[in-house]
Write an enzyme that holds these catalytic residues in place. Structure first.
Site, PDB file in Angstrom:
ATOM      1  N   LYS A 219      27.473  17.319  14.761  1.00  0.00           N
ATOM      2  CA  LYS A 219      27.235  18.346  15.780  1.00  0.00           C
ATOM      3  C   LYS A 219      27.835  17.963  17.130  1.00  0.00           C
ATOM      4  O   LYS A 219      28.239  16.830  17.362  1.00  0.00           O
ATOM      5  CB  LYS A 219      25.736  18.622  15.905  1.00  0.00           C
ATOM      6  CG  LYS A 219      25.193  19.441  14.734  1.00  0.00           C
ATOM      7  CD  LYS A 219      23.766  19.874  14.954  1.00  0.00           C
ATOM      8  CE  LYS A 219      23.311  20.804  13.826  1.00  0.00           C
ATOM      9  NZ  LYS A 219      21.887  21.198  13.973  1.00  0.00           N
ATOM     10  N   ARG A 253      19.548  16.197   6.924  1.00  0.00           N
ATOM     11  CA  ARG A 253      20.403  17.300   6.472  1.00  0.00           C
ATOM     12  C   ARG A 253      21.829  16.985   6.917  1.00  0.00           C
ATOM     13  O   ARG A 253      22.105  16.919   8.112  1.00  0.00           O
ATOM     14  CB  ARG A 253      19.923  18.623   7.075  1.00  0.00           C
ATOM     15  CG  ARG A 253      20.706  19.847   6.628  1.00  0.00           C
ATOM     16  CD  ARG A 253      20.158  21.105   7.270  1.00  0.00           C
ATOM     17  NE  ARG A 253      20.889  22.301   6.848  1.00  0.00           N
ATOM     18  CZ  ARG A 253      21.998  22.756   7.427  1.00  0.00           C
ATOM     19  NH1 ARG A 253      22.497  22.110   8.477  1.00  0.00           N
ATOM     20  NH2 ARG A 253      22.593  23.848   6.973  1.00  0.00           N
TER      21      ARG A 253
END
Length: 270
Positions: A219, A253
């Site tokens: 991210k 995740r």
């Protein structure tokens, strides 16, 4: 956690592999564009140690394009059918904020609903999850993917998030949802600095007495901080996954399963 009759013990953290079937996801959009590519990717993730496969048919990146419910279902359901046929033991999580998509996915074999809005974008979502007694991942977010990055004003971000989750958990419990997982929502309605504030205090979310999912894979909090690209962010992802584990995360995740499994094994050996 009961996933379609399979009991998953989270006393040892588990890995959730990401399968994006969207053309516009920030890291791997468009890569999984054929049945064989999807089968090969999922086989790799399962072989590397993924316990769950999380399928997303609507990109939730900032300013993501709107996708109709019809299109989301058309993308999603054939893939669930394909994977449950090829991998009969697979535990599928579906990343959706729409109750009708969630219901159809469960009916086709999905075992977990992963909702970026914790019911906030569809008032029928929690009722649907409760109807099928499906494990429910509830994430912290404000607004929607198109507006969330303009909604980053907080009095005290961790305190505000804990209040948010306490309300959401109470609502879910009142409907009879048994298995709840908390996702702090790194990158959702948070600045880079706020993402690191949440990571720094991640252990405080254990006060909710629920499993914590950490989703920081490749991210912007990583690649913007380091001045690199998502494709170059595996090392940074592993660093923050390791910190997440040390602060109590029970599910990672990730796009890269092998490295996450290794992080769990090493932290577990401490």
């Amino acid at each position: 956690m009961n996933c379609n009759g399979t009991l998953i013990d989270l006393s040892t953290p588990k890995v959730m592999g990401i399968l994006n079937i969207t053309p516009d996801s920030f890291y791997d959009g468009g890569k999984n564009d054929s049945d064989q590519a999807i089968i090969d990717k999922v086989k790799q993730m399962l072989d590397e140690g993924a316990t769950f496969i999380d399928i997303g048919a609507y990109s939730s990146k900032p300013n993501a394009e709107f996708v109709s419910e019809t299109e989301e279902l058309a993308r999603l359901l054939p893939i669930i059918d394909l994977l449950t046929k090829v991998f009969p033991e697979i535990i599928i999580s579906v990343d959706t904020f729409r109750s009708q998509v969630a219901e159809a996915a469960i009916q086709h074999g999905a075992a977990i609903i992963n909702d970026i809005a914790a019911g906030g974008l569809d008032p029928k979502m929690m009722q649907t999850v409760a109807k099928y007694n499906t494990p429910y991942i509830m994430m912290h977010m404000r607004g929607n993917p198109q507006t969330m990055q303009s909604l980053t004003e907080y009095d005290d971000i961790v305190k505000d998030m804990l209040f948010y989750f306490s309300e959401k958990v109470s609502q879910a419990r009142s409907l009879g949802i048994n298995d709840i997982i908390i996702d702090p929502g790194f990158g959702f309605a948070k600045t880079t600095q706020q993402n690191f504030q949440v990571m720094n205090k991640l252990e405080l979310f254990q006060i909710l007495e629920l499993p914590i999912l950490s989703g920081i894979s490749r991210k912007s909090m990583i690649y913007k901080t380091l001045g690199i690209t998502p494709q170059e962010s595996l090392n940074g992802t592993t660093v923050l996954n390791t910190i997440s584990l040390q602060k109590g995360a029970k599910i990672l995740r990730v796009h890269d399963v092998k490295e996450a499994v290794e992080a769990i094994r090493l932290v577990d050996s401490l």
